[in-house]
Scaffold this active site. Structure first.
Site, PDB file in Angstrom:
ATOM      1  CG  HIS A   2       0.656   1.560  -4.904  1.00  0.00           C
ATOM      2  ND1 HIS A   2      -0.274   1.584  -4.344  1.00  0.00           N
ATOM      3  CD2 HIS A   2       0.157   1.193  -6.114  1.00  0.00           C
ATOM      4  CE1 HIS A   2      -1.575   1.436  -5.000  1.00  0.00           C
ATOM      5  NE2 HIS A   2      -1.290   1.163  -6.048  1.00  0.00           N
ATOM      6  CG  ASP A  57      -5.573   2.098  -5.017  1.00  0.00           C
ATOM      7  OD1 ASP A  57      -6.390   2.182  -6.237  1.00  0.00           O
ATOM      8  OD2 ASP A  57      -4.640   1.314  -4.941  1.00  0.00           O
TER       9      ASP A  57
END
Ligand SMILES: [Zn+2]
Length: 461
Positions: A275, A326
């Site tokens: 991230h 993800d």
């Protein structure tokens, strides 16, 4: 015995060979790449041959939640990552090892269909509900290995160290499935490394869930333990996904998360910062210069409302980056890269946001640049040995169909721009992992069984 392919248009780090010849050894490694036809029998492959991409971040089971949380109620009028997580935990409470394997197989199959040949699996559901280990403490990890084996996808398995429910907070009931002591964690790593003899294309790395879920002492002990086992192991961590997390780490540890890592454990090319959405200028400069890869998960970060990765600043600081899918709202290479580039165009109100003209004034193509950067970042994080069509690399070859509507009218100059930024039809036709074809003409041999198992799980969950 070696196999020689004549590829109509072959991706090279500096352009294309049309045609290009790829010679693959029995061990699945590329022996040579050449514009000249080698001696021997040649198999012709029409279309564009590109390297397989390593997906640098995955929690396969979260795929089962996609589309199930897209509404608000009076009780959940304000929805964000943390409210979504409550729903995700409700699913974790019900997951069996069989479910875990079936969902992973489906997700891995989809990744192959979209031209990915390896995944970094950030795996934290280790134990039975309530926290008791399974009779085989590696049960859930072994399910992921089985799913990867069934599909042929390369797997960089990253068992996750998770010890706390937040800084200074005990774990919640659901989180007990995730928890290890550092010693038990390192022994799981050793067990999984011992699986590599029997499974092709399996690598094992370390993952710290986040600076919220491990203390500084635990992080340092785990990293030292991993270094003793394998000094080259890849190191992954969730970091700075939300402003809430940044504030919690600042309050608890006295620094912003990436700054804390730079100052206390040191970052380098082995690291994947998953991230890394909320970075200040000093963090961008320090982390980019360290060689760490930013693990951007564009569609997941968008669906969670996390914020937008500082792509232009990071890229211009020379930072490496790649993409992960993800939570698997999408498993498409093109879709993930497109939302990253096009989201920035919306924000910055200009086109071609990361491409800059070459010094000689020549063309720089955005689709090609996005794909090539994600290829390098993915390989750096997965250590699978592919990432480029070069002698000595693993033979991970993805053939794009030049007859797909997405690619009609294009040539090597714009084919990757067309795939990544234009059209919705998937042009991936054939996929080779380590010299073995796992998808041919859009079909995988295990497709029916994988779909049947997934259908059964989704009917129940
Ligand atoms: Zn994650």
């Amino acid at each position: 015995m070696t196999t020689i392919y004549e590829v109509e248009h072959l991706h090279r780090p500096d352009g294309w060979l049309s045609p290009g010849y790829v010679e693959v050894g029995d061990d699945g490694i590329i022996l040579s790449i050449s514009a000249d036809r080698p001696e021997g029998e040649v198999e012709r492959l029409a279309g564009y041959g590109v390297p397989g991409l390593s997906n640098l971040h995955s929690h396969t089971f979260q795929r089962a939640l996609a589309g199930r949380t897209e509404f608000v109620t009076g009780a959940r009028a304000e929805d964000n990552l943390w409210t979504w997580r409550k729903e995700m935990y409700r699913m974790v409470d019900r997951l069996t090892p069989e479910d875990y394997e079936a969902i992973a197989a489906l997700v891995y199959l989809e990744m192959l269909h979209f031209g990915m040949t390896a995944v970094c699996e950030f795996h934290y559901v280790h134990h039975q509900p309530g926290g008791r280990p399974y009779a085989n403490p590696a049960e859930m990890s072994d399910r992921l290995i089985a799913a990867a084996s069934a599909t042929g996808l390369g797997l960089t398995l990253l068992p996750v160290l998770y010890a706390h429910g937040g800084i200074g907070k005990p774990v919640e009931e659901t989180q007990k499935r995730f928890v290890h002591s550092v010693d038990d964690y390192l022994s799981l790593i050793e067990t999984l490394r011992s699986r590599r003899g029997a499974h092709r294309n399996l690598e094992v790395g370390l993952a710290l869930h986040s600076l919220r879920a491990v203390t500084p002492d635990e992080a340092k002990a785990a990293l030292a333990g991993m270094r003793a086992i394998d000094p080259q192991a890849r190191l992954h961590i969730h970091v700075s996904e939300t402003t809430h997390e940044v504030r919690e780490v600042e309050a608890g540890l006295g620094a912003r998360p990436v700054q804390w890592l730079l100052d206390n454990v040191g970052l380098g090319p082995q690291w994947c910062l998953v991230h890394a959405t909320h970075l200040d200028a000093a963090e961008i400069a320090g982390a980019a210069a360290s060689g760490a890869v930013a693990g951007i998960c564009p569609l997941t970060e968008a669906t969670m409302g996390d914020g937008f990765f500082p792509l232009v600043e990071w890229h211009e600081a020379g930072g490496a980056w790649g993409i992960g899918t993800d939570s698997h709202y999408s498993t498409s290479t093109a879709e993930e890269l497109r939302i990253l580039e096009c989201g920035k165009r919306l924000e910055l109100r200009r086109r071609n946001v990361i491409a800059r003209p070459r010094e000689d004034g020549g063309e720089v193509h955005t689709g090609r640049l996005l794909f090539d950067t994600a290829l390098a970042g993915g390989e750096q994080c997965s250590a699978q040995g592919g990432g480029a069509l070069l002698a000595g690399r693993r033979a991970d070859l993805v053939m794009l169909d030049a007859d797909s509507p997405v690619l009609l009218g294009h040539g090597p100059r714009t084919a990757l721009d067309a795939w990544i930024l234009g059209g919705t039809r998937n042009p991936v036709r054939d996929v080779m992992v380590a010299g073995q074809w796992v998808i041919r003409e859009g079909r995988h041999a295990g497709e029916e069984k994988i779909m049947a198992d997934y259908r059964r799980v989704m009917a129940k969950l």
